[in-house]
Design an enzyme around this catalytic site. Sequence first.
Site, PDB file in Angstrom:
ATOM      1  N   ASN A 103       6.167  -4.011   2.356  1.00 31.83           N
ATOM      2  CA  ASN A 103       6.658  -5.386   2.465  1.00 31.83           C
ATOM      3  C   ASN A 103       6.068  -6.304   1.383  1.00 31.83           C
ATOM      4  O   ASN A 103       4.881  -6.626   1.419  1.00 31.83           O
ATOM      5  CB  ASN A 103       6.297  -5.918   3.860  1.00 31.83           C
ATOM      6  CG  ASN A 103       6.800  -7.315   4.095  1.00 31.83           C
ATOM      7  OD1 ASN A 103       7.625  -7.822   3.340  1.00 31.83           O
ATOM      8  ND2 ASN A 103       6.308  -7.956   5.141  1.00 31.83           N
ATOM      9  N   PRO A 104       6.908  -6.786   0.436  1.00 33.31           N
ATOM     10  CA  PRO A 104       6.394  -7.710  -0.579  1.00 33.31           C
ATOM     11  C   PRO A 104       6.305  -9.148  -0.097  1.00 33.31           C
ATOM     12  O   PRO A 104       5.754 -10.002  -0.794  1.00 33.31           O
ATOM     13  CB  PRO A 104       7.427  -7.586  -1.710  1.00 33.31           C
ATOM     14  CG  PRO A 104       8.700  -7.240  -1.007  1.00 33.31           C
ATOM     15  CD  PRO A 104       8.313  -6.409   0.190  1.00 33.31           C
TER      16      PRO A 104
ATOM     17  N   GLU B 256      -7.135  -6.406   7.095  1.00 34.91           N
ATOM     18  CA  GLU B 256      -7.545  -7.475   6.171  1.00 34.91           C
ATOM     19  C   GLU B 256      -6.590  -7.671   5.004  1.00 34.91           C
ATOM     20  O   GLU B 256      -6.830  -8.546   4.172  1.00 34.91           O
ATOM     21  CB  GLU B 256      -8.950  -7.194   5.643  1.00 34.91           C
ATOM     22  CG  GLU B 256     -10.037  -7.306   6.691  1.00 34.91           C
ATOM     23  CD  GLU B 256     -11.417  -7.387   6.070  1.00 34.91           C
ATOM     24  OE1 GLU B 256     -12.010  -8.472   6.122  1.00 34.91           O
ATOM     25  OE2 GLU B 256     -11.881  -6.371   5.528  1.00 34.91           O
TER      26      GLU B 256
ATOM     27  N   GLU C 111       5.564  -2.644  11.319  1.00 34.88           N
ATOM     28  CA  GLU C 111       6.470  -3.025  12.398  1.00 34.88           C
ATOM     29  C   GLU C 111       5.797  -3.985  13.375  1.00 34.88           C
ATOM     30  O   GLU C 111       6.445  -4.896  13.901  1.00 34.88           O
ATOM     31  CB  GLU C 111       6.967  -1.776  13.128  1.00 34.88           C
ATOM     32  CG  GLU C 111       7.901  -0.896  12.324  1.00 34.88           C
ATOM     33  CD  GLU C 111       7.173  -0.017  11.306  1.00 34.88           C
ATOM     34  OE1 GLU C 111       7.845   0.554  10.435  1.00 34.88           O
ATOM     35  OE2 GLU C 111       5.922   0.084  11.374  1.00 34.88           O
TER      36      GLU C 111
ATOM     37  N   MET D 278      -9.435  -2.112   7.981  1.00 32.20           N
ATOM     38  CA  MET D 278      -8.106  -2.327   8.539  1.00 32.20           C
ATOM     39  C   MET D 278      -7.908  -3.795   8.916  1.00 32.20           C
ATOM     40  O   MET D 278      -8.850  -4.479   9.318  1.00 32.20           O
ATOM     41  CB  MET D 278      -7.899  -1.443   9.778  1.00 32.20           C
ATOM     42  CG  MET D 278      -7.956   0.065   9.488  1.00 32.20           C
ATOM     43  SD  MET D 278      -6.812   0.587   8.202  1.00 32.20           S
ATOM     44  CE  MET D 278      -5.261   0.066   8.931  1.00 32.20           C
TER      45      MET D 278
ATOM     46  N   PRO E 158      -5.632   1.429  -0.122  1.00 32.40           N
ATOM     47  CA  PRO E 158      -4.786   2.564   0.265  1.00 32.40           C
ATOM     48  C   PRO E 158      -4.113   2.319   1.614  1.00 32.40           C
ATOM     49  O   PRO E 158      -4.670   1.654   2.492  1.00 32.40           O
ATOM     50  CB  PRO E 158      -5.770   3.735   0.340  1.00 32.40           C
ATOM     51  CG  PRO E 158      -6.954   3.298  -0.467  1.00 32.40           C
ATOM     52  CD  PRO E 158      -7.035   1.817  -0.282  1.00 32.40           C
TER      53      PRO E 158
END
Length: 430
Positions: free
Chosen positions: A336-337, A312, A61, A310, A269
């Site tokens: 989100n692709p 990257e 978001e 985080m 992950p």
Amino acid sequence: MMRHLYTAIFYLLLPLVVLRLLWRSRHTPAYRQRITERLGRGLSDHASAADVWLHAVSVGEVQAAQPLIRHLLNHRPPLTLLVTTTTPTGAQRLTELFGQRVQHHYLPFDLPAAQRRFLAQVKPRLVLVMETEIWPNLLHTCAAHRIPVVLVNARLSARSAHGYARLGAFTRTTLQQFDLIAAQTAADAARFVQLGADAAQVAVIGNLKFDQNVPGSLQDRAEALRRVWGTNRPVWVAASTHEGEEAAILAAHQLILRQHPSALLILVPRHPERFERVANLVTRAELTLARRSANQPCTAAEAVYLGDTMGELPALLAAADAAFIGGSWVNVGGHNPLEAAAVGVPVTFGPNMFNFQAVAQLLLAEQAAVQVTTAAALADCLTQWLGDAAQRSAIGERGRRVVVDNRGAAGRLFELLAPYLFNITGCNAR
């Protein structure tokens, strides 16, 4: 009456909610830091009144809200802006993007007292809520203080709509407390109206995620990563994976290695507290591993590179030859692709993409993505792509074109927000 029942249940569950935060803090200490903010307390030392309060749950978001945040920060006359998140990763991403230009707090629990304390200190004149955050007490408290609330980039899957429909009048009353619902698609808008939202207060703007800019520095970061991995080896990313997905992803990679022995899997992950567990899964699969967090060298001998840092993921995607989007092989709804498509990287995802249903359908219709249901199908697709640069380039370019052709949601949203911002500043933005 239903809101009071909801509040009573929330109070009963509050100890479990707090315990869950403490449990997650074993691996991510930030979950126990500033925990009093979640009760609407502990703000006095660093809180100040904000013209606009924007709530963005987590990393996704915050990423989607970038054009909106920049628009608010660049508003003339100036506006003060507060952004709340639910997760520390969302807070970290906000800081990486905007530094100290934006205040940050954690969202208070949806309890009347916590919301009243928070509003009394922050005193927002407009509240913007990203995507699917529908909190009855937040909305009720804002309505009581005559603070307009806008649901931005709103989405509502058929599955979620069915769940909300079971609550009948409670859902209808809650949705009618939004002053405006700016929906991503006509289907999203129709579902909100069917659940009781005032049709006059619902507009279709498109998806803000199409409007994200690709910074010029991203390609430099991607090239630096590629030099670490090896410029001549095939590389694919499994992005934002969840519990239950990594075993199948590792099985697919073992199949890929039969045809492309030098192939490298970048495994990222979704949640930091799972980094160690996923590293152990790789070891048990008897695949050689290097970890980003330890800055370990990635030689030709390593088959898996664990993206256990985080912020990257955009660079990791841009540096890869292909990508699989996680959360789509489990009942999460996908992630989100468009982050991969925007940098021309061909995309695969599983069958559970209900959080991005319209985006997934658009990419599939334009032959800019492939949907796979098994590890074998994923391996077949990626084996073909990694061996055919021309095919990868064509699919990636179609994805990039989909992103470019569907931009414009930000501009439509800004037009809808202009009257609210005028009421705050007394003049139009310049």
